[in-house]
Each structure stands twice: as structure tokens, then as C-alpha cells.
Design an enzyme around this catalytic site. Structure first.
Site, PDB file in Angstrom:
ATOM      1  N   HIS A 170     -13.892 -19.176 -28.293  1.00  0.00           N
ATOM      2  CA  HIS A 170     -14.937 -19.814 -29.100  1.00  0.00           C
ATOM      3  C   HIS A 170     -15.272 -21.229 -28.632  1.00  0.00           C
ATOM      4  O   HIS A 170     -15.986 -21.957 -29.324  1.00  0.00           O
ATOM      5  CB  HIS A 170     -14.549 -19.824 -30.573  1.00  0.00           C
ATOM      6  CG  HIS A 170     -13.216 -20.436 -30.860  1.00  0.00           C
ATOM      7  ND1 HIS A 170     -12.406 -20.030 -31.897  1.00  0.00           N
ATOM      8  CD2 HIS A 170     -12.525 -21.419 -30.236  1.00  0.00           C
ATOM      9  CE1 HIS A 170     -11.307 -20.743 -31.918  1.00  0.00           C
ATOM     10  NE2 HIS A 170     -11.349 -21.599 -30.924  1.00  0.00           N
ATOM     11  N   HIS A 199     -12.684 -22.598 -20.413  1.00  0.00           N
ATOM     12  CA  HIS A 199     -12.089 -23.919 -20.620  1.00  0.00           C
ATOM     13  C   HIS A 199     -12.574 -24.950 -19.606  1.00  0.00           C
ATOM     14  O   HIS A 199     -12.203 -26.124 -19.696  1.00  0.00           O
ATOM     15  CB  HIS A 199     -10.549 -23.871 -20.635  1.00  0.00           C
ATOM     16  CG  HIS A 199      -9.991 -23.219 -21.848  1.00  0.00           C
ATOM     17  ND1 HIS A 199      -8.636 -23.021 -22.041  1.00  0.00           N
ATOM     18  CD2 HIS A 199     -10.590 -22.722 -22.960  1.00  0.00           C
ATOM     19  CE1 HIS A 199      -8.422 -22.420 -23.198  1.00  0.00           C
ATOM     20  NE2 HIS A 199      -9.602 -22.234 -23.773  1.00  0.00           N
TER      21      HIS A 199
END
Length: 435
Positions: A170, A199
Site C-alpha cells: 500500500h 519501496h
């Protein structure tokens, strides 16, 4: 009837979020929820949480718990993976052993020494999971939340290309959500486009009515000296595109910050942050067990934002959505390696998931992603080929590690990590490696 199997369901703090989001959809039809975990106490907890969620939402769903993985997977349409191999104890090892060498980490679940060894101890589990999926539910979609995301998806694409898999996180959603709050623009009025590596992806486009919102962000940053004391704001100002993961995460994927005391102070980097987060998660799970058993647990009232329930809803009902997902790079990002685990937009509907080709990333963004993916690729090949030298080489090219330690120290650290994790690792990688 749609069957959803939760693997690692005892990760109860996350499982309850997924259950809440999934059962919030009123048009999914009958559901069978299968909870699987190797820990009987946590498995009972997961089953209890599911029963409470079903009752609260009035859902047409049933739940069963199964401690046998292959039995739990049989007939599944969707498999949600949220395991943490080794649990909190392994996380402590990932921090404590490198810290003895003076190596600082913040989260240690994606890249760096912690990410490499989390990947290496997760791959044998993924191999077994994928083997079971191919045997008893070959058409199922594996929705993976377990980190290190890029490593895990690249490993599965290499070792089990027949398995349908999406890596879900998310971070992009919350990055856009928080940036919109920062510049006071409603999220629902915004269009965005992001790509890169999980990330370490990049907000390539962020607009309202065709107008970029980056100038508003620039004004906000220029007016707030404290805002400038964040790693990803610093990265954005130097690279021109906003990174899609927190400053804590982002600090350990580059060679510029964590080895430097001045930078840690300037950018307020919380070294070792995840050890407390991991301990708190473990403690919360322990506190939930008696609450659920006594019927005292109340499901929190929160917004539905997780991707796995959205994927399931789209594939079952045909409601088309575009989400961010990690998949193998099959020409999706032109200036990143073929086969690498990359995060791109994916269109999801009744026909499955279709990743969207992005083209080339901005060269400065691709340069950082390539260094990131060098660590990923060597770690995956270490496991696939049984190459302990690739473990050391992954650590040697890791940005934060090589900025901090000499090559001799890196090799000694690798031996100590191998010894500390022992039989959690693939057998071929368990021995020290002499030069």
C-alpha cells in the site's frame, strides 16, 4: 462460491485488516475463508477474528481453520501470503548481528543485510507454497504481502513461472494520500502514475485537471524547514521525483545517509526503528488472543484501502481497477533488467491482472533502481543456484552496506549471519565461505 486462503493468517493484525476490507464488499457472493498457520494458537485467533468479522458485516461467508497447508490450499481461488519466516526472533538477529559491525539499519526487511537474509529464509517456504499451489489450486492467484517483495516475486517468477502472482503493497497509495493532504488537494480529484521497484518506486505523474501538483509541493517544502529534514524529501529535491516509501525505508536503499552521524541527525533517521515495531506487533497479537477467546474483541472501524480485497472483488465481479503491483519485468520498464521484480500499474478485472508497460524511467531513477535490483538478483540467484558466494556479493553491492563496511568485514558479517540463522536458510547456503 469463492474460496480465499490466508497463509500466515496468524499475522493477525494484518489479517484483520484484510478481513475487514474483503467483507466490506456486499456483492462478492458466497465466500469460503480458509485460515492457515503453523502456530495452533495463532490459527485459532485468526479463525476467531474471521468469525467476528463475518458476523459484524453480515456476510454470506463461512470460515474454517486448517493447520495442513496443502489441505488448506485445496480448491482455493485466491491465496493471500503474509508469512514472516522466523518471526520476531529472526528480525532481532537481522538487526543485532550487523549492529555489532557498526552497520545501521532502520527496517531491514527489503534490502541490505536484513533484506538479503529475510529473502533467503523465505525462499524455501515460497518454493513449498508454490509447489502446493501448482498441485491443488493451479489457477489460483497468489497475492503476496511478504517482504522482501521484489526478491520474493523475482524468485517465484524464476523458480515457479506457472504460478499467477501479484506482489501487493500500500506504499504508493499512502504516499499519494499523504502528499494530497500536505498540499490540501482532495485525493479523489487527483490522477497519478507510479513505477519502479517496491519501496523504491517514483511518483512520475501527480496531477489535478491535467496540472502537475509538484509545484504546490515545492512551495510547501520551501516554506517548512522541518519538512526538509526528511530523507525522501531530500531525495525528491535532488532527483526530481518523489519516492513512494517512507523516509525510514528509503534511507537504507541508498549509500548517502546511514553511515553518517550528521545526516542521521539532520534527517532525523530512526535507526533500528523496526525492532520496536516488530515487538509491538508480536505483543498486540498476544493481547488479541484472550480478547477474541473471551468475545471481547471489537473490530476497528477503518477505511478499506488494502489491495488484495480489491483484486478479489475485481476478478470476481468484473469491476475494473488499476492498482500498483510487483510483477516480473517483461518489457514493462525498458531500462530495468528483464525478469526483475518491478512495481507498475496493473489493470485488474474478470480476466485477471494485466501489467501496464511504463517505458523507460527517468535515468536518475533507473540508476538507483538498478543498484537496488543488483542486490535482488544476486540474492535470488544465490538461492536458485545454491551459490553462497552470491550472498556475499549481494552484500558487497548493497548501497548502505558497502558505504559502511570494508569488504573483509562484509564477508565476516555474512558468515556470522549464516551461523545465526542456521537451518532457516537453504541447505546449500548454510556453510561459511573462505576466500
Amino acid at each position: 462460491m469463492t474460496t480465499v486462503c490466508f497463509v500466515g493468517a496468524g499475522s493477525a493484525v494484518f489479517t484483520r485488516q484484510l478481513l475487514r476490507d474483503l467483507l466490506s464488499f456486499a456483492d462478492l457472493g458466497p465466500l469460503t475463508l480458509v485460515m492457515h498457520d503453523h502456530d495452533p494458537r495463532r490459527l485459532e485467533l485468526a479463525q476467531g477474528l474471521a468469525r467476528i468479522a463475518i458476523e459484524r458485516h453480515g456476510s454470506e461467508a463461512t470460515v474454517r481453520a486448517d493447520g495442513d497447508r496443502r489441505s488448506a490450499l485445496t480448491g482455493a481461488d485466491f491465496v493471500i501470503n503474509a508469512v514472516n519466516i522466523g518471526g520476531h526472533a529472526a528480525t532481532v538477529t537481522d538487526f543485532d548481528v550487523p549492529a555489532r559491525y557498526g552497520l545501521r539499519q532502520t527496517i531491514a526487511d527489503t534490502l541490505g543485510v536484513g533484506g538479503v537474509f529475510r529473502g533467503l529464509r523465505t525462499f524455501p517456504f515460497l518454493d513449498a507454497l508454490a509447489t502446493d499451489i501448482r498441485a491443488v489450486c493451479p489457477d489460483a492467484w497468489l497475492l503476496n504481502y511478504t517482504n522482501p517483495m521484489a526478491m520474493n516475486i523475482q524468485y517465484l517468477a524464476t523458480a515457479h513461472p506457472q504460478v499467477n502472482v501479484l506482489g501487493l503493497c500500500h506504499s504508493v497509495f499512502w504516499t499519494v494520500h499523504d502528499l494530497c493532504e500536505l498540499v490540501q488537494v482532495p485525493l479523489e480529484q487527483v490522477q497519478f502514475h507510479s513505477a519502479g521497484v517496491n519501496h523504491q518506486a517514483w511518483l512520475l505523474r501527480w496531477e489535478r485537471d491535467g496540472q502537475s501538483l509538484y509545484p504546490l509541493l515545492d512551495e510547501r517544502i520551501a516554506a517548512d524547514a522541518e519538512l526538509r529534514r526528511r530523507v525522501r524529501v531530500d531525495l525528491y529535491r535532488r532527483l526530481g521525483f518523489y519516492p513512494t516509501e517512507t523516509s525510514e525505508h528509503s534511507s537504507e536503499y541508498v549509500p548517502w545517509y546511514l553511515h553518517d552521524d550528521t545526516e542521521i541527525e539532520r534527517l532525523r533517521i530512526p535507526v533500528g526503528d523496526y525492532m520496536q515495531i516488530s515487538a509491538d506487533n508480536a505483543a498486540e497479537i498476544e493481547s488479541l488472543i484472550p480478547q477474541v477467546a473471551a468475545g471481547q474483541y471489537v473490530e476497528p472501524d477503518e477505511d478499506a484501502v488494502e489491495y488484495a480485497p480489491q483484486v478479489i472483488h475485481s476478478m470476481v465481479t468484473g469491476t475494473a481497477r488499476t492498482i500498483q503491483a510487483t510483477v516480473a519485468n517483461t518489457g514493462l520498464i525498458g531500462n530495468l533488467a528483464a525478469g526483475a521484480g518491478v512495481e507498475v500499474p496493473c489493470v485488474v478485472d474478470q480476466d485477471g491482472a494485466r501489467p501496464v508497460a511504463v517505458g523507460d524511467l527517468p535515468p536518475q531513477c533507473a540508476a538507483l533502481n538498478r543498484q537496488f535490483l543488483s542486490v535482488v538478483g544476486l540474492t535470488v540467484q544465490a538461492a536458485v543456484q545454491g551459490r553462497p558466494d552470491h550472498v556475499r556479493q549481494a552484500m558487497m553491492v548493497d548501497p548502505n552496506t558497502c558505504a559502511t563496511l570494508s569488504v573483509d568485514a562484509i564477508w565476516r558479517l555474512a558468515d556470522d549471519m549464516v551461523a545465526a540463522h542456521g537451518d532457516r536458510l537453504p541447505p546449500a547456503l548454510r556453510e561459511p565461505l573462505a576466500l
